[in-house]
Design an enzyme around this catalytic site. Structure first.
Site: not given
Ligand SMILES: Cc1ncc(COP(=O)(O)O)c(C=O)c1O
Length: 400
Positions: A50, A111, A185, A210
């Site tokens: 970890r 998101y 982000d 992604k």
């Molecule tokens: C812009 C964005 N940030 C964060 C996330 C969250 O990521 P995860 O689905 O890998 O937990 C997503 C998921 O679709 C996203 O599109």
């Protein structure tokens, strides 16, 4: 590798070195959960997986290099890059930099899961105070800073799903003036198109699920920082909370970013052609794509996003169809190369309906305010042949 190597070179070699023992050019997948010690407390720097895992370090150092942390091995073992089980785990760990009762200023469109974590989980469990503001409106951002004194500012650019683009250098400057931590982000861009740390942001977050992974076969998340003091705090939190990325996933993510540069070139090229086709189509009300001159923040996007050797605006397109839910459903049911599925950023094209799918947790009132209507459809343009993708979209539009 030279420090100022081209980003496409950094995708392959950034933060990497061949194994000193075998010469292996990719780190092996270290599955061991624990490491033998010669004497209590005497070990080779590895105690428990970890806390320390070489496969994870391989990916963490690679993404730290791509996002230009500038942090050395002496300052942090993985150069300011930290990998988590999912994007949400990365976000959740980042929010732990705050204390009970702190305010976070967040982009009004982001998101849905990030909104859910801030407003529906942490507000209850930690007294987090999220304040949402349109970060394309700098007077509103300044007012919100003066009124709420946030300790952290959270911005997505472009946003999910309305693709608003915020001037990250300006946001970072405002955050610096107020002593707040600025987090971007960067999921929709990947570091090939946009490097927020170079624009002054303090922390970058990614859903590695992604573009970084790129093949829709892994979930993961990343935090990256250029600030040594934040690296130290995030390392502590990563181990204390424990939502780390496993070695198999770290291997897949590291493999994924080797082709990130090539993939981003194709995503951008095809998305631009598709956005232009859609904008000219009579069954389409409006297209939102940062590369189109009609995009309200096109100039900001052109300034802060781009491929290494020319313009590039990403693979995500938002389309408002003429009509309502029935028309959207017919379109979504009749395309076939575009898979109707949540997520984005993979080699295959995906299509989805945010109001029903990814953004269902955002309250209907907020969705209405942001324009996330029943006629809004989101496309993630993959790297298939572009003519085939365009033909597929025509089949969907003809069915409306
Ligand atoms: C812009 C964005 N940030 C964060 C996330 C969250 O990521 P995860 O689905 O890998 O937990 C997503 C998921 O679709 C996203 O599109």
């Amino acid at each position: 590798m030279k420090k100022d190597a081209h980003i496409l070179t950094r995708c392959i070699h950034g933060g990497q070195q061949n194994c000193e023992v075998t010469g292996a050019v990719m780190p092996p997948i270290y599955t061991s959960s624990t490491y033998a010690q010669e004497s209590p407390g005497v070990h080779k720097g590895y105690e428990y997986s970890r806390s320390h895992n070489l496969t994870r370090y391989g990916f963490e150092r690679a993404i730290a290099n791509l996002e230009s942390t500038g942090i050395s091995e002496e300052q942090d073992v993985s150069h300011g890059g930290f990998a988590f089980a999912t994007g949400m785990a990365a976000t959740a760990t980042c929010l732990e930099l705050l204390s009970t009762g702190d305010t976070i200023l967040a982009m009004d469109d982001m998101y849905g899961g990030t909104y859910r974590l801030m407003s529906l989980v942490r507000e209850r469990s930690q007294g987090l105070k999220p304040v949402y503001v349109d970060m394309t409106d700098f007077e509103a951002v300044e007012r919100a800073f003066a009124e709420h004194k946030p300790k952290m500012v959270w911005v997505e650019s472009p946003t999910n799903p309305t693709l608003k683009v915020s001037d990250l250098a300006r946001i970072a400057k405002i955050a610096d003036d107020h002593g707040a931590i600025a987090v971007a982000d960067n999921t929709f861009c990947s570091p090939v198109l946009q490097r927020p740390l170079e624009l002054g942001m303090h922390v970058v977050m990614h859903s590695a699920t992604k573009y970084l992974g790129g093949h829709s076969d892994v979930v993961g998340g990343v935090l990256v920082t250029r600030v040594p003091e934040l690296a130290e705090r995030i390392r502590y939190l990563q181990n204390a909370i424990g939502s780390v990325m496993g070695p198999f996933d770290a291997y897949l993510c590291l493999r994924g970013i080797k082709t990130l540069g090539l993939r981003m070139e194709r995503h951008c090229e095809s998305a631009m052609a598709i956005a232009e086709m859609l904008e000219a189509h009579d069954k389409v009300e409006r297209v939102v794509y940062p590369g189109l001159e009609s995009h309200p923040q096109h100039a900001v996007a052109a300034k802060q996003m781009g491929l290494p050797d020319g313009p590039g605006f990403g693979g995500m397109i938002t389309v408002f169809l003429k009509g309502g839910l029935d028309e959207s459903r017919r379109f979504l049911e009749n395309v076939s190369l575009f898979a109707l599925a949540e997520s984005l950023g993979g080699v295959e094209s995906l299509i989805e309906h945010p109001a029903i799918m990814t953004h269902a947790t955002v309250p209907a009132e907020s969705r209405a305010k942001l324009g996330i209507s029943d006629s809004l459809v989101r496309l993630s343009v993959g790297i298939e042949d572009c003519d085939d993708l365009i033909a597929d979209i025509h089949v969907g539009l003809d069915a409306i």
